[in-house]
Design an enzyme around this catalytic site. Structure first.
Site: not given
Length: 142
Positions: A18, A20, A44, A88
């Protein structure tokens, strides 16, 4: 949170899933106890939440105990993550483990509990050169 000026060790990690990125800062005392943990997150809400909870989970722990924290435990601590956000938690633990590994590398030590091979979570975290490249591409688009 934010940058820690007196950090013993710093590690960055990024997710190809993503884009991140997180930076982890640990202050580790002479007894190998994590006195302070902070992070910077570029991503995020799930990325921020997992990084934040990971820093809370490791404070006051010995590095060996902090190493044993799994991304599933992190996900549980934040109240669960949807499958699409598992990365994450993995990224957060990957950054933590990279910081702990860097701490021992800096000291020229390798405790018996520290695996020689990188863990799945560490491999998930992009190498810093790739991170810098991804970040510069992101900045060019702005």
């Amino acid at each position: 949170q934010g940058r820690m000026e007196d950090a013993t060790v710093t590690a960055m990690a990024g997710s190809p899933a993503c884009g991140d990125m997180i930076a982890f800062y640990l202050k580790i005392d002479t007894n190998e106890v994590i006195e302070k943990a902070m992070f910077e997150s570029y991503g995020c809400a799930a990325n921020i939440a997992t990084a934040s909870i990971t820093t809370e989970m490791v404070k006051g722990k010995k590095t060996e105990d902090a190493w044993k924290i799994s991304w599933k435990q992190v996900a549980d601590e934040v109240g669960g993550l949807p499958a699409v956000k598992y990365h994450c938690g993995i990224l957060s633990v990957g950054a933590l483990r990279r910081a702990i590994r860097a701490f021992y590398k800096m000291r020229g030590e390798k405790p018996s509990w520290l695996p020689t091979e990188l863990t799945v979570e560490e491999k998930h975290a992009l190498e810093e050169e790739e991170l810098a490249e991804a970040l510069s591409k992101r900045l060019e688009k702005q």
